[in-house]
Design a protein around this motif. Structure first.
Motif, PDB file in Angstrom:
ATOM      1  N   SER A 171      41.452  77.707  33.261  1.00 49.69           N
ATOM      2  CA  SER A 171      41.690  78.524  34.099  1.00 49.69           C
ATOM      3  C   SER A 171      41.915  79.819  33.847  1.00 49.69           C
ATOM      4  O   SER A 171      41.309  80.745  34.299  1.00 49.69           O
ATOM      5  CB  SER A 171      42.889  77.945  34.615  1.00 49.69           C
ATOM      6  N   ALA A 172      42.704  80.177  32.529  1.00 51.13           N
ATOM      7  CA  ALA A 172      42.856  81.384  32.261  1.00 51.13           C
ATOM      8  C   ALA A 172      41.672  82.105  31.686  1.00 51.13           C
ATOM      9  O   ALA A 172      41.280  83.389  31.986  1.00 51.13           O
ATOM     10  CB  ALA A 172      43.832  81.664  30.850  1.00 51.13           C
ATOM     11  N   TRP A 173      40.801  81.678  31.310  1.00 49.62           N
ATOM     12  CA  TRP A 173      39.518  82.135  30.741  1.00 49.62           C
ATOM     13  C   TRP A 173      38.692  82.255  32.137  1.00 49.62           C
ATOM     14  O   TRP A 173      37.975  83.379  32.026  1.00 49.62           O
ATOM     15  CB  TRP A 173      38.605  80.999  29.903  1.00 49.62           C
ATOM     16  N   TYR A 174      38.800  81.734  33.069  1.00 49.58           N
ATOM     17  CA  TYR A 174      37.954  81.920  34.315  1.00 49.58           C
ATOM     18  C   TYR A 174      38.508  83.239  35.022  1.00 49.58           C
ATOM     19  O   TYR A 174      37.946  84.156  35.437  1.00 49.58           O
ATOM     20  CB  TYR A 174      37.893  80.994  35.407  1.00 49.58           C
ATOM     21  N   VAL A 217      35.662  84.953  37.482  1.00 50.60           N
ATOM     22  CA  VAL A 217      34.911  83.878  38.129  1.00 50.60           C
ATOM     23  C   VAL A 217      35.988  82.847  38.529  1.00 50.60           C
ATOM     24  O   VAL A 217      36.782  82.495  38.003  1.00 50.60           O
ATOM     25  CB  VAL A 217      33.736  83.271  37.322  1.00 50.60           C
ATOM     26  N   TRP A 218      35.504  82.114  39.857  1.00 52.73           N
ATOM     27  CA  TRP A 218      36.037  80.885  40.228  1.00 52.73           C
ATOM     28  C   TRP A 218      37.621  81.113  40.338  1.00 52.73           C
ATOM     29  O   TRP A 218      38.409  80.566  39.941  1.00 52.73           O
ATOM     30  CB  TRP A 218      35.896  79.567  39.199  1.00 52.73           C
ATOM     31  N   GLN A 219      37.846  82.441  41.103  1.00 50.99           N
ATOM     32  CA  GLN A 219      39.209  82.729  41.039  1.00 50.99           C
ATOM     33  C   GLN A 219      40.238  81.840  41.747  1.00 50.99           C
ATOM     34  O   GLN A 219      41.396  81.397  41.247  1.00 50.99           O
ATOM     35  CB  GLN A 219      39.310  84.238  41.945  1.00 50.99           C
ATOM     36  N   ASP A 220      39.926  81.347  42.941  1.00 51.54           N
ATOM     37  CA  ASP A 220      40.863  80.401  43.727  1.00 51.54           C
ATOM     38  C   ASP A 220      40.946  79.102  42.814  1.00 51.54           C
ATOM     39  O   ASP A 220      42.177  78.652  42.947  1.00 51.54           O
ATOM     40  CB  ASP A 220      40.246  80.241  45.097  1.00 51.54           C
ATOM     41  N   ARG A 278      47.389  89.838  32.159  1.00 52.25           N
ATOM     42  CA  ARG A 278      46.387  89.390  31.225  1.00 52.25           C
ATOM     43  C   ARG A 278      46.519  88.935  29.955  1.00 52.25           C
ATOM     44  O   ARG A 278      46.095  88.115  29.238  1.00 52.25           O
ATOM     45  CB  ARG A 278      45.022  90.410  30.993  1.00 52.25           C
ATOM     46  N   TRP A 279      47.636  89.567  29.362  1.00 53.89           N
ATOM     47  CA  TRP A 279      48.111  89.273  27.909  1.00 53.89           C
ATOM     48  C   TRP A 279      48.703  87.932  28.141  1.00 53.89           C
ATOM     49  O   TRP A 279      48.414  87.062  27.051  1.00 53.89           O
ATOM     50  CB  TRP A 279      49.246  89.918  27.536  1.00 53.89           C
ATOM     51  N   TYR A 280      49.452  87.167  29.279  1.00 53.09           N
ATOM     52  CA  TYR A 280      49.581  85.766  29.151  1.00 53.09           C
ATOM     53  C   TYR A 280      48.426  85.060  29.427  1.00 53.09           C
ATOM     54  O   TYR A 280      48.579  83.901  28.883  1.00 53.09           O
ATOM     55  CB  TYR A 280      50.676  85.696  30.536  1.00 53.09           C
ATOM     56  N   LEU A 281      47.410  85.423  30.164  1.00 53.23           N
ATOM     57  CA  LEU A 281      46.507  84.649  30.252  1.00 53.23           C
ATOM     58  C   LEU A 281      45.616  84.449  28.927  1.00 53.23           C
ATOM     59  O   LEU A 281      45.211  83.151  28.632  1.00 53.23           O
ATOM     60  CB  LEU A 281      45.222  85.148  31.158  1.00 53.23           C
ATOM     61  N   ARG A 282      45.811  85.547  27.890  1.00 53.42           N
ATOM     62  CA  ARG A 282      45.131  85.385  26.750  1.00 53.42           C
ATOM     63  C   ARG A 282      45.994  84.238  25.856  1.00 53.42           C
ATOM     64  O   ARG A 282      45.538  83.712  25.023  1.00 53.42           O
ATOM     65  CB  ARG A 282      44.979  86.729  25.890  1.00 53.42           C
ATOM     66  N   MET A 312      44.752  81.018  26.616  1.00 49.79           N
ATOM     67  CA  MET A 312      43.588  80.522  25.842  1.00 49.79           C
ATOM     68  C   MET A 312      43.645  80.434  24.501  1.00 49.79           C
ATOM     69  O   MET A 312      42.990  79.273  23.775  1.00 49.79           O
ATOM     70  CB  MET A 312      42.667  81.919  26.106  1.00 49.79           C
ATOM     71  N   ALA A 313      44.753  81.048  23.852  1.00 54.30           N
ATOM     72  CA  ALA A 313      44.883  80.788  22.328  1.00 54.30           C
ATOM     73  C   ALA A 313      45.646  79.529  22.380  1.00 54.30           C
ATOM     74  O   ALA A 313      45.432  78.820  21.038  1.00 54.30           O
ATOM     75  CB  ALA A 313      45.869  82.021  21.945  1.00 54.30           C
ATOM     76  N   MET A 314      46.247  78.996  23.220  1.00 55.16           N
ATOM     77  CA  MET A 314      47.105  77.711  23.113  1.00 55.16           C
ATOM     78  C   MET A 314      46.053  76.506  23.327  1.00 55.16           C
ATOM     79  O   MET A 314      46.585  75.351  23.476  1.00 55.16           O
ATOM     80  CB  MET A 314      48.543  77.640  23.941  1.00 55.16           C
ATOM     81  N   MET A 315      44.932  76.823  23.928  1.00 53.45           N
ATOM     82  CA  MET A 315      44.322  75.641  24.432  1.00 53.45           C
ATOM     83  C   MET A 315      44.100  74.578  23.308  1.00 53.45           C
ATOM     84  O   MET A 315      44.347  73.459  23.562  1.00 53.45           O
ATOM     85  CB  MET A 315      42.745  76.083  24.712  1.00 53.45           C
ATOM     86  N   PRO A 316      43.836  74.863  21.963  1.00 50.88           N
ATOM     87  CA  PRO A 316      43.686  73.831  20.845  1.00 50.88           C
ATOM     88  C   PRO A 316      45.062  73.169  20.366  1.00 50.88           C
ATOM     89  O   PRO A 316      45.293  72.306  19.788  1.00 50.88           O
ATOM     90  CB  PRO A 316      42.801  74.437  19.895  1.00 50.88           C
TER      91      PRO A 316
END
Length: 459
Positions: free
Chosen positions: A201-204, A209-212, A352-356, A359-363
């Motif tokens: 979701s954060a990547w999108y 893209v695919w905002q909603d 945006r820092w939180y969204l990153r 993404m970093a926590m995905m694995p």
């Protein structure tokens, strides 16, 4: 050249490290699909339908990779671990067979309906199929964890001529470490999936893209992680108390405690020296070790020197892997707390820092799951059935070259198989939740429960 027993351990660990990721993901993903379809049945939202179809594709790919990687594991009990099969097969064999009969058959029966029955069965039938697949994954984890936990804390058996015979199946299945390990594992699977959903979701959102759809998924993932991670920390603490009671040598290795002491510190970091039986460069917090491990300010923790050298597990591997797992758990908690604060301030999707960070926590969930498994399995050594059967006695009497050649074949095959599988999953995730096929209603008077009526109306 390394011994056959050592190479067999590497081979099983290598195969298991790949395999465990996909069942863990599908356990959480199946429940996520149940949640999405239940919401769709309630709201009939096109966005929920698209999200269900999208994650169903990811589930199908992950499920296939999990099945393929898991099949070869059962072969290794006969080829590499004949001693384990001979001595403990009377207990492990039925438990693993129950997993196939009650879980895998259930998943396989309803998986086809879930994947291909979107417009071939009624809404209720399709939702039941999704629920049955999710239930099958949970039942599978029940039996697998029961068998593995029995190897950690064996109960309900007797030895007859060197062979283990079950005397109390209830005690064997619900052995002392099983309840907490089952809950701990299932919550770990849910967290792994939640972090992936939130990370995607954060990547999108970062890509615009695919905002909603991304916003809905991130809200769900954040709420779920915020609920589950405190429960996981609580269950992890309960599991540690069980380890202290039934596997004190493992706990001593995890904490790198060499001597039995009261009021022990919590060692945040150290470099364990097994030959000298000491910790170098230790960073300790006084008394906190006893408080966490015994729930007492001056509680006693048994040290490794109380055990014969041949009965001690390796120290470095469980010591570091446990701290990686706990550290990642604390990062998950921080991610959830900060996310809730941003949500409250209505800045969740703009930071945006939180969204990153998402993404970093995905694995992170998968890494924590692997390190937790390494802690449990390496900490159990030198026993394959704790206190009953040593790992060296469980290995098959085969030549090391045979094991090495099969290990190389496994490595090459898995690199190709999982390379392609990972590429496919990444392609699906990159494409995103496109518009799914419309769902049609079914007349209540259909002559057959699974029949598709000709007169369909789109919902």
């Amino acid at each position: 050249m390394p011994t056959a027993e050592f190479l067999s351990r590497i081979q099983f660990g290598f195969v298991m490290s790949f395999h465990i990721l996909f069942p863990a993901f599908t356990i959480g993903l199946a429940s996520w699909l149940v949640f999405l379809e239940a919401l769709w049945l309630r709201q009939r939202s096109a966005m929920l339908r698209d999200l269900y179809f999208f994650w169903m594709k990811v589930f199908a790919g992950s499920f296939g990779l999990g099945v393929v990687s898991g099949i070869v594991m059962s072969f290794q009990f006969g080829t590499n671990w004949a001693g384990l099969s001979t001595v403990a097969g009377n207990v492990l064999g039925p438990l693993l067979n129950y997993e196939v009969m009650t879980a895998f058959f259930l998943e396989a029966t309803f998986l086809g309906v879930m994947l291909f029955g979107w417009n071939r069965v009624s809404h209720r039938t399709h939702f039941i199929a999704t629920c049955m697949v999710a239930l099958g994954t949970l039942i599978s984890s029940f039996w697998i964890l029961s068998a593995n936990s029995w190897m950690q804390t064996p109960q309900g058996y007797t030895m007859v001529d060197g062979v283990i015979q079950a005397t109390d199946w209830w005690a064997a299945i619900f052995n002392p470490s099983f309840p907490t390990r089952l809950v701990h594992m299932v919550l770990a699977c849910f967290l792994s999936t939640g972090l992936v959903v939130g990370g995607v979701s954060a990547w999108y959102l970062l890509r615009g893209v695919w905002q909603d759809k991304a916003q809905l998924m991130l809200r769900c993932a954040l709420a779920f992680v915020a609920i589950v991670i405190p429960l996981q920390i609580l269950v992890g603490d309960m599991s540690g108390l069980v380890v202290r009671e039934y596997q004190p040598a493992k706990l001593a290795a995890i904490e790198a405690r060499w001597t039995t002491e009261k009021s022990v510190p919590l060692t945040l970091f150290a470099w364990p020296d097994e030959k000298a039986e000491r910790n170098d460069y230790a960073v300790d917090v006084p008394h906190l070790g006893s408080l966490i491990l015994t729930h007492s300010w001056d509680g006693e923790v048994q040290g490794l020197k109380d055990f014969a050298p041949e009965d001690r597990p390796p120290v470095a591997a469980p010591f570091f892997s446990f701290r990686i797992m706990v550290g990642l758990g604390l990062l998950m908690l921080a991610l959830a707390v900060v996310g809730l604060l941003l949500w409250w301030r209505r800045r969740l999707f703009d930071s945006r820092w939180y969204l990153r960070c998402w993404m970093a926590m995905m694995p992170a969930g998968f890494i924590a799951l692997l390190t937790g498994w390494y802690t449990a399995e390496i900490g159990r050594q030198p026993w394959v059935v704790y206190g009953v059967l040593r790992t060296v006695d469980a290995a098959s009497p085969v030549h090391a070259s045979s094991v090495l050649s099969s290990l190389i074949v496994y490595f090459v095959t898995y690199m190709i198989l999982f390379g392609f599988g990972s590429w496919y999953l990444f392609k699906v995730l990159r494409t995103g939740p496109e518009t799914a096929p419309p769902r049609f209603g079914f007349e209540a008077t259909a002559s057959r429960p699974l029949a598709v009526v000709d007169d369909r109306r789109e919902d």
